[in-house]
Design a protein around this motif. Structure first.
Motif, mmCIF file in Angstrom:
data_model
loop_
_atom_site.group_PDB
_atom_site.id
_atom_site.type_symbol
_atom_site.label_atom_id
_atom_site.label_comp_id
_atom_site.label_asym_id
_atom_site.label_seq_id
_atom_site.Cartn_x
_atom_site.Cartn_y
_atom_site.Cartn_z
ATOM 1 N N THR A 259 24.716 35.691 12.476
ATOM 2 C CA THR A 259 25.197 34.877 11.359
ATOM 3 C C THR A 259 26.700 34.646 11.458
ATOM 4 O OG1 THR A 259 23.440 35.723 9.921
ATOM 5 C CG2 THR A 259 25.348 34.712 8.852
ATOM 6 N N VAL A 260 27.448 35.697 11.735
ATOM 7 C CA VAL A 260 28.908 35.571 11.838
ATOM 8 C C VAL A 260 29.289 34.625 12.973
ATOM 9 C CG1 VAL A 260 31.030 36.824 12.378
ATOM 10 C CG2 VAL A 260 29.365 37.820 10.800
ATOM 11 N N LEU A 261 28.590 34.731 14.105
ATOM 12 C CA LEU A 261 28.941 33.920 15.275
ATOM 13 C C LEU A 261 28.333 32.526 15.254
ATOM 14 C CD1 LEU A 261 28.590 36.602 18.126
ATOM 15 C CD2 LEU A 261 30.676 35.867 16.948
ATOM 16 N N GLY A 262 27.212 32.361 14.558
ATOM 17 C CA GLY A 262 26.471 31.114 14.692
ATOM 18 C C GLY A 262 26.491 30.155 13.527
ATOM 19 N N GLN A 263 26.857 30.637 12.305
ATOM 20 C CA GLN A 263 26.723 29.758 11.146
ATOM 21 C C GLN A 263 27.589 28.511 11.236
ATOM 22 O OE1 GLN A 263 24.615 30.249 7.931
ATOM 23 N NE2 GLN A 263 25.009 28.169 8.627
ATOM 24 N N VAL A 264 28.840 28.672 11.652
ATOM 25 C CA VAL A 264 29.738 27.513 11.741
ATOM 26 C C VAL A 264 29.244 26.542 12.811
ATOM 27 C CG1 VAL A 264 32.099 26.762 12.199
ATOM 28 C CG2 VAL A 264 31.684 28.862 10.908
ATOM 29 N N ARG A 265 28.750 27.060 13.921
ATOM 30 C CA ARG A 265 28.249 26.190 14.990
ATOM 31 C C ARG A 265 27.086 25.333 14.497
ATOM 32 N NH1 ARG A 265 29.942 27.580 20.185
ATOM 33 N NH2 ARG A 265 31.204 29.488 20.284
ATOM 34 N N VAL A 266 26.207 25.941 13.714
ATOM 35 C CA VAL A 266 25.043 25.199 13.217
ATOM 36 C C VAL A 266 25.467 24.069 12.292
ATOM 37 C CG1 VAL A 266 22.978 25.390 11.760
ATOM 38 C CG2 VAL A 266 23.445 27.129 13.500
ATOM 39 N N THR A 267 26.494 24.289 11.467
ATOM 40 C CA THR A 267 26.908 23.258 10.512
ATOM 41 C C THR A 267 27.438 22.001 11.193
ATOM 42 O OG1 THR A 267 29.131 24.218 10.344
ATOM 43 C CG2 THR A 267 27.486 24.991 8.772
ATOM 44 N N ARG A 268 27.883 22.114 12.446
ATOM 45 C CA ARG A 268 28.406 20.939 13.148
ATOM 46 C C ARG A 268 27.354 19.850 13.301
ATOM 47 N NH1 ARG A 268 31.298 24.042 18.265
ATOM 48 N NH2 ARG A 268 32.881 25.188 17.079
ATOM 49 N N HIS A 269 26.092 20.236 13.345
ATOM 50 C CA HIS A 269 25.014 19.277 13.609
ATOM 51 C C HIS A 269 24.352 18.779 12.321
ATOM 52 C CE1 HIS A 269 25.452 20.525 17.781
ATOM 53 N NE2 HIS A 269 25.342 21.779 17.385
ATOM 54 N N GLY B 92 30.224 26.935 6.040
ATOM 55 C CA GLY B 92 29.756 27.799 7.116
ATOM 56 C C GLY B 92 30.675 28.993 7.322
ATOM 57 N N PHE B 93 31.989 28.748 7.291
ATOM 58 C CA PHE B 93 32.945 29.845 7.404
ATOM 59 C C PHE B 93 32.793 30.817 6.235
ATOM 60 C CE2 PHE B 93 35.449 27.267 10.445
ATOM 61 C CZ PHE B 93 35.760 28.263 11.360
ATOM 62 N N ILE B 94 32.598 30.295 5.051
ATOM 63 C CA ILE B 94 32.444 31.153 3.879
ATOM 64 C C ILE B 94 31.266 32.103 4.066
ATOM 65 C CG2 ILE B 94 31.780 31.159 1.447
ATOM 66 C CD1 ILE B 94 33.439 28.623 1.101
ATOM 67 N N ARG B 95 30.152 31.566 4.516
ATOM 68 C CA ARG B 95 28.964 32.411 4.672
ATOM 69 C C ARG B 95 29.135 33.414 5.800
ATOM 70 N NH1 ARG B 95 23.745 32.617 6.894
ATOM 71 N NH2 ARG B 95 22.323 33.608 5.423
ATOM 72 N N ALA B 96 29.703 32.976 6.919
ATOM 73 C CA ALA B 96 29.903 33.880 8.051
ATOM 74 C C ALA B 96 30.841 35.023 7.668
ATOM 75 C CB ALA B 96 30.452 33.108 9.244
ATOM 76 N N LEU B 97 31.946 34.693 6.997
ATOM 77 C CA LEU B 97 32.910 35.722 6.639
ATOM 78 C C LEU B 97 32.406 36.619 5.523
ATOM 79 C CD1 LEU B 97 36.253 33.726 6.903
ATOM 80 C CD2 LEU B 97 35.343 35.432 8.473
ATOM 81 N N ARG B 98 31.551 36.086 4.660
ATOM 82 C CA ARG B 98 30.938 36.944 3.643
ATOM 83 C C ARG B 98 30.053 37.998 4.294
ATOM 84 N NH1 ARG B 98 29.428 32.617 -1.127
ATOM 85 N NH2 ARG B 98 31.381 32.829 -2.301
ATOM 86 N N ASN B 99 29.280 37.607 5.277
ATOM 87 C CA ASN B 99 28.447 38.587 5.974
ATOM 88 C C ASN B 99 29.304 39.655 6.641
ATOM 89 O OD1 ASN B 99 25.262 37.982 6.422
ATOM 90 N ND2 ASN B 99 26.365 36.112 5.915
#
Length: 439
Positions: A273-283, A147-154
């Motif tokens: 995407t930057v703010l939400g991707q990591v949050r979504v992966t928690r679930h 999730g961090f990888i995708r958020a930081l890539r964006n």
């Protein structure tokens, strides 16, 4: 606890938990800044200064894309044999040299040869990074790192495009060439940080659960469940084609929305995407939750397509903008869910002893959608207009159903031989005592 201490604690809690995950996430940011710079100016450079027509550029990129697609799984096999970290280091050096080689390209033949050699490594980059995450990080932190990888890539792409915009205002060949050089320099930093990661050798010779040697694991193409999940992932990944290629053309050519809505929509997607991707992966931390997320993603994509269709029908600019924003929000949430679920599904279904080649094979769906998706969707919308969105909307639930066939629990093996007979007899008896396996 003071306010500053509490803020610092929250800040640390928001960061990747391990040293390895922090290095990999930082690499994603640095690499995407360079890639963003390259993508922003490469098409104009090749057509203005390298002697290519727009048709030759598109044809050459298509040929290179097919070559990269064909070599993805062999690169995954190399990762299994020599370790993803070692292969990734070679890929990084090759890519840095390849992007610099573009600066000496003149004409179609030189471009195709250079692009094909570069795309072999470009297409291998993502599955190799994922395989490295799979080898170094376990548990819930693994998906969180993705999730961090995708958020930081964006975020990195946005920064790269912004830096390129500053350079491109001059319009000079030198400014364009520096975008290629900047991309190559980013790989120097990426190489350095990958060297800081622990050495990862070949995949385990035997699986912990099945006892199979790596050579005995069946090829992923013969695993129909994995192939179904891979194909479904490719269809669901069309959301990327819609966002990057189709959306700007649709807004400009088929709606009454003001043209500046393109910037608003793309920026909104990037921020969420930057703010939400990591949050979504928690679930999404197991196969069952990943399957549910895939289903929700397909449903939201269907609604998004309906909203896009409506944006081409409404008669006022205000309502066109409203429907486009609704479609964008639905698409973005679906994108977050699908990305997180695809990582979990690919990890969960990949045998440990052949993780490199399985992840590379799973990546084929993504690569095929990236290569063919924009052309297919644009062709559909050009021929049918708003009705094309409704046709596309039907594809996503079908893809979710296909994914379910690959991720649903495997049927339990039926006991064979004489050992099964007492259990069968007991099951037929009214006085049978329940066994441990029958509970």
């Amino acid at each position: 606890m003071t306010e500053s201490t509490a803020w610092y604690t929250r800040f640390l809690g928001a960061m990747p938990a391990t040293r390895e995950s922090r290095i990999i996430a930082l690499n994603a940011l640095i690499g995407s800044v360079g890639t963003g710079m390259f993508l922003a100016g490469s098409a104009l450079y090749f057509t203005r200064f390298a002697g290519l027509s727009e048709t030759q550029l598109g044809l050459g990129m298509g040929i290179a894309g097919v070559v990269g697609l064909a070599t993805t799984v062999p690169m995954g096999r190399l990762a299994d044999r020599f370790g993803p970290r070692n292969v990734l280091l070679v890929v990084i050096v090759w890519r840095a040299i390849g992007y610099l080689a573009y600066l000496n390209v003149q004409g179609f033949t030189e471009f195709v040869v250079t692009a094909c050699l570069l795309f072999v490594m470009d297409r291998a980059g993502q599955p190799l990074n994922q395989a490295l995450v799979g080898r170094l990080i376990t548990g819930t932190e693994r998906n969180r790192t993705m999730g961090f990888i995708r958020a930081l890539r964006n975020l990195g792409f946005t920064v790269g495009f912004a830096l390129a915009g500053i350079s491109l205002t001059t319009g000079s060949e030198t400014a364009f060439r520096w975008l290629f050089i900047g991309n190559a320099i980013s790989f120097v930093f990426v190489f350095f940080f990958v060297c800081l990661l622990p050495k990862v050798g070949p995949s385990a010779p035997k699986e912990a659960d099945g006892g199979k040697a790596a050579a005995d694991v069946r090829p992923p193409i013969r695993d129909w469940r994995f192939t179904a999940a891979m194909a479904a992932n490719g269809v669901l990944f069309l959301h990327d084609a819609v966002l990057i290629t189709v959306l700007p053309l649709w807004v400009a050519e088929h709606t009454r929305s003001p043209i500046w809505m393109i910037t608003v929509l793309v920026t909104t997607n990037t921020v969420i995407t930057v703010l939400g991707q990591v949050r979504v992966t928690r679930h999404i931390d197991d196969l069952a939750s990943a399957t549910r997320a895939t289903n929700w993603s397909a449903l939201l994509l269907t609604f998004a397509c309906c909203a896009f269709a409506a944006s081409g029908v409404v008669k006022t600019p205000v309502w066109a903008a409203v429907t486009l924003m609704a479609a964008l929000l639905l698409l973005t949430v679906a994108e977050l869910l699908h990305s997180a679920s695809s990582w979990e599904i690919s990890f969960a279904l990949s045998p440990e002893a052949a993780q490199g080649r399985y992840l590379a094979y799973f990546n084929l769906g993504f690569s095929a959608a990236e290569i063919a998706g924009p052309a297919v969707v644009l062709w559909l919308l050009t021929r049918t207009g708003p009705a094309g969105w409704l046709i596309l909307a039907v594809c996503f639930p079908l893809a979710a159903a296909l994914s379910w066939t690959g991720t649903r629990p495997r049927p339990k093996a039926v006991p064979e031989g004489p050992e099964a007979e007492p259990e069968a007899d007991a099951a037929d008896s009214d006085t049978a005592v329940p066994t441990a396996t029958g509970r």
